[in-house]
Scaffold this motif. Structure first.
Motif, mmCIF file in Angstrom:
data_model
loop_
_atom_site.group_PDB
_atom_site.id
_atom_site.type_symbol
_atom_site.label_atom_id
_atom_site.label_comp_id
_atom_site.label_asym_id
_atom_site.label_seq_id
_atom_site.Cartn_x
_atom_site.Cartn_y
_atom_site.Cartn_z
ATOM 1 N N SER A 1 0.890 -1.285 -0.094
ATOM 2 C CA SER A 1 0.013 -0.063 0.050
ATOM 3 C C SER A 1 0.934 1.180 -0.110
ATOM 4 C CB SER A 1 -1.055 -0.149 1.312
ATOM 5 O OG SER A 1 -0.094 -0.038 2.362
ATOM 6 N N ALA A 2 2.121 1.254 -0.012
ATOM 7 C CA ALA A 2 3.017 2.233 -0.100
ATOM 8 C C ALA A 2 2.937 3.305 1.099
ATOM 9 C CB ALA A 2 2.803 3.085 -1.423
ATOM 10 N N LYS A 3 2.608 2.529 2.206
ATOM 11 C CA LYS A 3 2.512 3.532 3.441
ATOM 12 C C LYS A 3 3.585 3.496 4.231
ATOM 13 C CE LYS A 3 -1.410 3.188 5.675
ATOM 14 N NZ LYS A 3 -2.501 2.618 6.189
ATOM 15 N N LYS A 4 4.325 2.491 4.360
ATOM 16 C CA LYS A 4 5.342 2.188 5.290
ATOM 17 C C LYS A 4 6.753 2.168 4.906
ATOM 18 C CE LYS A 4 2.451 -1.712 6.392
ATOM 19 N NZ LYS A 4 2.087 -3.189 6.174
ATOM 20 N N ASP A 5 7.746 2.569 5.512
ATOM 21 C CA ASP A 5 9.166 2.910 5.048
ATOM 22 C C ASP A 5 9.639 1.519 5.301
ATOM 23 O OD1 ASP A 5 8.937 5.641 4.681
ATOM 24 O OD2 ASP A 5 9.413 6.051 6.450
ATOM 25 N N VAL A 6 10.393 1.350 3.948
ATOM 26 C CA VAL A 6 11.275 0.037 4.031
ATOM 27 C C VAL A 6 12.824 0.655 3.865
ATOM 28 C CG1 VAL A 6 9.366 -1.513 3.213
ATOM 29 C CG2 VAL A 6 10.981 -0.417 1.563
ATOM 30 N N THR A 7 13.459 -0.362 4.263
ATOM 31 C CA THR A 7 15.124 -0.121 4.139
ATOM 32 C C THR A 7 15.499 -1.335 2.995
ATOM 33 O OG1 THR A 7 15.599 0.590 6.333
ATOM 34 C CG2 THR A 7 17.461 -0.203 4.948
ATOM 35 N N LEU A 8 15.840 -0.731 1.758
ATOM 36 C CA LEU A 8 16.293 -1.759 0.907
ATOM 37 C C LEU A 8 17.816 -1.641 0.856
ATOM 38 C CD1 LEU A 8 15.368 -3.596 -1.581
ATOM 39 C CD2 LEU A 8 15.890 -1.525 -3.155
ATOM 40 N N PHE A 9 18.398 -2.929 1.009
ATOM 41 C CA PHE A 9 19.767 -3.405 1.021
ATOM 42 C C PHE A 9 20.179 -3.585 -0.417
ATOM 43 C CE2 PHE A 9 18.550 -3.768 5.373
ATOM 44 C CZ PHE A 9 19.162 -3.210 5.926
ATOM 45 N N LEU A 10 21.407 -3.157 -0.839
ATOM 46 C CA LEU A 10 21.963 -3.244 -2.287
ATOM 47 C C LEU A 10 23.300 -4.059 -2.065
ATOM 48 C CD1 LEU A 10 21.495 0.442 -3.192
ATOM 49 C CD2 LEU A 10 19.839 -1.409 -3.348
ATOM 50 N N ASP A 11 23.470 -4.930 -3.183
ATOM 51 C CA ASP A 11 24.737 -5.561 -3.414
ATOM 52 C C ASP A 11 25.644 -4.494 -4.183
ATOM 53 O OD1 ASP A 11 24.430 -5.167 -6.173
ATOM 54 O OD2 ASP A 11 23.935 -7.270 -6.433
ATOM 55 N N GLU A 12 27.079 -5.109 -4.404
ATOM 56 C CA GLU A 12 28.105 -4.195 -4.805
ATOM 57 C C GLU A 12 27.757 -3.517 -6.059
ATOM 58 O OE1 GLU A 12 30.510 -7.207 -3.170
ATOM 59 O OE2 GLU A 12 32.037 -5.621 -2.637
ATOM 60 N N ASN A 13 26.820 -4.014 -6.760
ATOM 61 C CA ASN A 13 26.677 -3.395 -7.887
ATOM 62 C C ASN A 13 25.355 -2.297 -7.901
ATOM 63 O OD1 ASN A 13 28.680 -4.852 -9.428
ATOM 64 N ND2 ASN A 13 27.041 -6.737 -9.628
ATOM 65 N N GLY A 14 24.820 -2.216 -6.601
ATOM 66 C CA GLY A 14 23.649 -1.465 -6.548
ATOM 67 C C GLY A 14 22.303 -2.019 -6.937
ATOM 68 N N ASN A 15 22.321 -3.299 -6.868
ATOM 69 C CA ASN A 15 21.129 -4.171 -7.047
ATOM 70 C C ASN A 15 20.203 -4.409 -5.720
ATOM 71 O OD1 ASN A 15 21.311 -4.260 -10.014
ATOM 72 N ND2 ASN A 15 22.995 -5.673 -9.528
ATOM 73 N N ALA A 16 18.979 -4.757 -5.892
ATOM 74 C CA ALA A 16 18.243 -5.021 -4.619
ATOM 75 C C ALA A 16 18.541 -6.467 -4.285
ATOM 76 C CB ALA A 16 17.039 -4.717 -4.785
#
Length: 960
Positions: free
Chosen positions: A492-507
């Motif tokens: 629902s795009a209401k909550k904050d999430v932290t997205l961690f990335l690999d060394e290539n900047g991918n999710a």
């Protein structure tokens, strides 16, 4: 500090004259490989050389501190060390100068040496200002004069443009005669500095390093009408060539680092026996090191910054019709593939040289960090480096320990199994996501970068959008998540999430921003009022079961429309779920009174967050299961309360509690209750009914070597085993019963840690073990290669090795050596067969003695007891027939050689090597004699990994 090979002959008269000497570049007491902060040094090549030849040194704490400023006194010392080697400054303190502010300086002698030789001048008023930072132009002037420039002739003194003149010579090439030539380097090569900048230790090293290789010159003068002018320059060799014994630079490609950290440099002449350190993060890259006329000088190779490394996208294709074609990508980066002599380095292991093809670069995948390297700047790819790392979350505090030799090891919950040698752990804390790989006994850790925002979309299974920005999914097979797992955190795009990335900047991985810990929720087990309404002193009280499992009676303040107001009672119509309890969120006012907000099955706004409860029935709950029931997602803060309701007294029994999904309770059947969610994330799970199973590994496991004989006290009626292990920890074991030795056993201990009972270990025994990608793989039978079983390890799992003497050593799971002959016992919770999560792993190392081999010649057994004089007869083959030597049962890591007495047989051919099951067949053809018969000797030598050697002799009578 380094030893000098020759002593400078220095004439000290009224003026100290500058002398030149050969300073052998032998190993310094403190080397570059010893510096603790080498990764923070920009000019690594310069610092490495100067530390290794003893011009500069690290600080007493083992660091170099590259950003610290160099003062004028220190610069005087460095130049003296550059010219004189390791000489104590007291040798020069008798030199007379007109400087008035150096008598109390720690570097008085060094300053006097430089002053007597014109390297420094002071301000003309008797001041040197030893404690002030030295500027770039001041350091350049000192170095130029030190290597032979004439300060007066070049306009460094008594000239209004002195600063310009100095920087001109520091930045430009030297010349002699009528032609200009390019020097090996200028003083400011590799630096981006201004004349007035204060010189840092990092940049000082670069300038001094440059000075070693600048070609000196000697002017010749003529006179015209009494005016002297320079007619030509005669080239002089550099300090590196003379003073430093032919110091020279060598380059190659780092292709291996062994278990001791020693490098192999291909294209150079470095092998591990040379004992020069290498950093595995430079594998496949061009590296530099230094030698002089006497041999190796460098203690470690450093990256050759002139080589080019370009990251390879994970989605290239080998198709010229596509925009992401490999060849097009290479061309756009000014590169092409070589035909031969290139390296592919995968997970820090290099292949032999071969051509790199377009197929090698296509479809590498977003999970891998890959780059191509042009080591010499010719536009041709010399190496392809690919590294695949495992993703893990740090689940607890990082701990370190130092052994008696000063070696530091680290334990990172969720990442390592026990204490290991590691790089990159220093700033980690609980909740961080990291990528890691283990090579040569060291775990290399990279903390994942992250972005925080709201999930605003996704693209099939390939990408996730955070605040409108697309992030390509990395591979989930190495501990990451799929796009589906990420988007399910919030649709629902209401909550904050932290997205961690690999060394290539991918999710790689997404987590909800943890807000549950700041919102208090509880279960109301009882409610009452105290006092008299006549006296207007009614006080409402509530008996609360909190998320940590504690129960307390609290005063309740006045409420609002959604609160439980004073005077409320627990009636059947007021029950919100289950039997006789309310679910509430609460705040505490300044008087310590609780305001209780009733929760419902619809969202209730509380502090800006949506909180509600949902009834669960027949729920599936198990440790480590994030989506534990009906789509609910938990995290490390989710609290689990387990309580049973008694219909006889309308009360709940004392609750058991755990925190975090890794520690969730396990139910053999079903569970009923409620889940309280905060913005969709489970904050509290209250289980009121179900069959709870103990999922913890609470048993104690012991091992007592077979060689240990107990002592027995008839007075205490106790056995004492002086050397045993409890859960891998060495200690004396005291028991009321005689214990089994030479085997892992399960025991019960009383409150005094005395063994009161013993039983079989209860785990599963295997033969054959390996570990990779966080998975323990074992053979499923006591004989190898029958089948495989796979286990994950608990966060606090321990792995032990038992050697042939019965000694137990705890190792990291990453340190498990794949060996099909090792015995393995896997121990875990009582339901290990279903959860496949190991708590303890005991590995009994197979005897690596070479005498376990079975050898035969033409099917005739040959024993290791044989000697050349008493060799067993192995038949009578005829000339030109094939003889087969068979070797089986050799432990992993062993090497086998087969030789003949070549006086009679000259055509020995080995056509096979050891196969995966430790077997090998070696054949040769009998040749000679021309007539009659001769005796030919067969010798089989088996060398085990531990160096044990066994030799098998057989003989044959070869007929013509």
């Amino acid at each position: 500090m380094r030893n000098l090979k020759r002593v400078l002959s220095l004439a000290l008269a009224s003026v100290m004259l500058l002398g030149m000497m050969v300073v052998g570049a032998s190993a310094a007491d403190k080397t570059y490989a010893d510096l603790t902060d080498s990764d923070k040094i920009t000019n690594q090549e310069a610092v490495s050389v100067l530390v290794d030849i003893g011009i500069i040194e690290g600080k007493t704490d083992g660091s170099y501190d590259p950003s610290a400023t160099v003062d004028r006194a220190t610069m005087a010392k460095l130049i003296t060390m550059m010219l004189m080697g390791n000489v104590d400054q007291s040798a020069f303190q008798g030199t007379v100068t007109d400087l008035k502010d150096i008598d109390s300086s720690w570097a008085e002698g060094y300053i006097k040496y430089c002053y007597a030789n014109g390297i420094i001048e002071g301000d003309g008023k008797g001041n040197f200002f030893p404690t002030e930072p030295v500027t770039v132009v001041q350091a350049a002037k000192m170095l130029l004069v030190a290597i032979g420039y004439n300060a007066e002739n070049r306009g460094y003194s008594n000239d209004a443009n002195w600063s310009t003149n100095i920087m001109r010579d520091a930045q430009t090439t030297l010349f002699y005669g009528s032609t200009y030539t390019t020097t090996i380097r200028s003083l400011t090569k590799g630096l981006s500095v201004k004349a007035t900048d204060a010189l840092t230790r990092d940049n000082a090293a670069q300038m001094i390093f440059n000075a070693l290789f600048v070609q000196n010159y000697d002017p010749e003068y003529q006179y015209d009408g009494g005016v002297r002018y320079i007619s030509k320059y005669t080239a002089l060799p550099s300090l590196a060539a003379t003073t430093y014994n032919g110091l020279n630079r060598n380059v190659g490609v780092l292709t291996a680092v062994n278990d001791d950290g020693y490098a192999t440099v291909t294209g150079g002449d470095i092998v591990p026996t040379k004992k020069i350190n290498g950093d595995v993060t430079l594998m496949g890259k061009a590296v530099a090191y230094y030698k002089d006329a006497s041999g190796l000088v460098s203690s470690a190779v450093v990256e050759d910054k002139d080589n080019t490394a370009v990251t390879v996208p994970g989605d290239l294709v080998n198709n010229s019709a596509k925009s992401k074609d490999v060849t097009k990508w290479l061309t756009n980066n000014g590169l092409e593939l070589s035909a031969t002599n290139a390296y592919i380095v995968t997970n820090y292991v290099a292949t032999n040289t071969r051509a790199i093809t377009a197929a090698d670069l296509a479809g590498i995948g977003n999970y891998a960090v890959a780059y191509v390297i042009d080591s010499n700047g010719d536009g041709v790819v010399d190496a392809l480096v690919k590294t695949t790392k495992t993703v893990s979350e740090v689940t607890g505090a990082v701990k370190t320990k130092t052994d008696s030799d000063g070696k530091v090891t680290v334990s990172i919950p969720g990442v390592t199994a026990g204490y290991v040698s590691a790089v990159g752990y220093e700033d980690l804390s609980k909740g961080d996501l990291v990528m890691h790989i283990t090579y040569a006994g060291t775990t290399y850790i990279t903390e994942c970068e992250s972005v925080t925002g709201k999930i605003t979309g996704y693209k099939g299974t390939s990408a996730i959008y955070i605040d409108g920005t697309s992030y390509t999914r990395s591979d989930g097979a190495y501990g990451g998540q799929t796009v589906t797992q990420m988007k399910d955190l919030d649709t629902s795009a209401k909550k904050d999430v932290t997205l961690f990335l690999d060394e290539n900047g991918n999710a790689l991985y997404a987590k909800l921003v943890d807000a549950t810990s700041t919102y208090n929720v509880a279960v109301v087990l009882g409610y009452d009022t105290v006092g008299s309404s006549v006296e207007d002193s009614i006080t409402a009280t509530a008996r609360l079961l909190f998320a940590d499992g504690t129960v307390d009676v609290v005063n309740v303040s006045g409420g609002n429309g959604t609160s439980i107001a004073p005077g409320s009672t627990l009636t059947s119509s007021a029950q919100t779920a289950g039997t006789n309890y309310y679910l509430v969120a609460y705040t505490i006012d300044s008087d310590g009174n609780y305001e209780l907000t009733k929760l419902t099955t619809s969202d209730v706004d509380f502090g800006g967050k949506d909180i509600k409860y949902t009834t669960i029935s027949n729920a599936s709950i198990a440790p480590g299961k994030a989506v534990f029931t009906d789509g609910f997602i938990g995290n490390s803060s989710t609290a689990f309360l387990v309580a049973n309701y008694s219909s006889s007294n309308n009360k709940f029994s004392t609750a058991a509690t755990t925190t975090g999904i890794a520690n969730a309770p396990k139910y053999t059947g079903t569970a009923d209750g409620v889940v309280i969610t905060v913005d969709g994330t489970a904050a509290l799970v209250f289980v009121t009914d179900g069959t709870l199973q103990d999922a913890s590994a609470t048993s104690n496991y012991i091992y007592i070597p077979s060689s240990v004989t107990p002592s027995y006290s008839s007075a205490d009626k106790l056995y004492t085993y002086s050397k045993g292990y409890v859960n891998g920890e060495e200690q004396d074991i005291i028991s009321k019963i005689a214990l089994t030795t030479g085997a892992v056993m399960k025991v019960s201990l009383n409150d005094d840690d005395v063994v009161i009972s013993e039983s079989a270990h209860g785990g599963v025994a295997y033969k054959g073990v390996s570990f990779g990608n966080d998975v323990l793989t074992v053979d499923t039978a006591t004989t190898p290669l029958v089948g495989k079983a796979y286990y994950t390890l608990a966060d606090d799992a321990k792995v032990f090795e038992i050697d042939s003497d019965g000694k137990i050593t705890e190792i990291a799971a990453s340190g498990i050596t794949a060996d099909k002959t090792d015995g393995v016992i896997v121990l875990g919770a009582s339901d290990m067969s279903s959860t496949m999560k190991a708590q303890y792993v005991y590995i009994t190392k197979a005897d690596s003695s070479a005498t376990t081999a079975t050898v035969s010649v033409n099917n005739n057994p040959v024993a290791s007891a044989n000697t050349a004089d008493t060799a067993a007869s192995c038949g009578t083959p005829t000339k030109n027939t094939t003889v087969t030597v068979s070797v089986t049962g050799v432990a992993d890591g062993a090497t086998v050689s087969v030789t003949l007495d070549r006086e009679y047989s000259t055509s020995f051919v080995a056509n096979a090597t050891l196969s995966s099951d430790g077997a090998g067949a070696y054949t040769f053809t009998c040749s000679n004699p021309a007539s009659g018969s001769v005796v030919d000797m067969v010798c089989v030598t088996v060398t085990a990994e531990d160096g044990t050697v066994a030799t098998y002799y057989g003989s044959m009578t070869i007929n013509a």
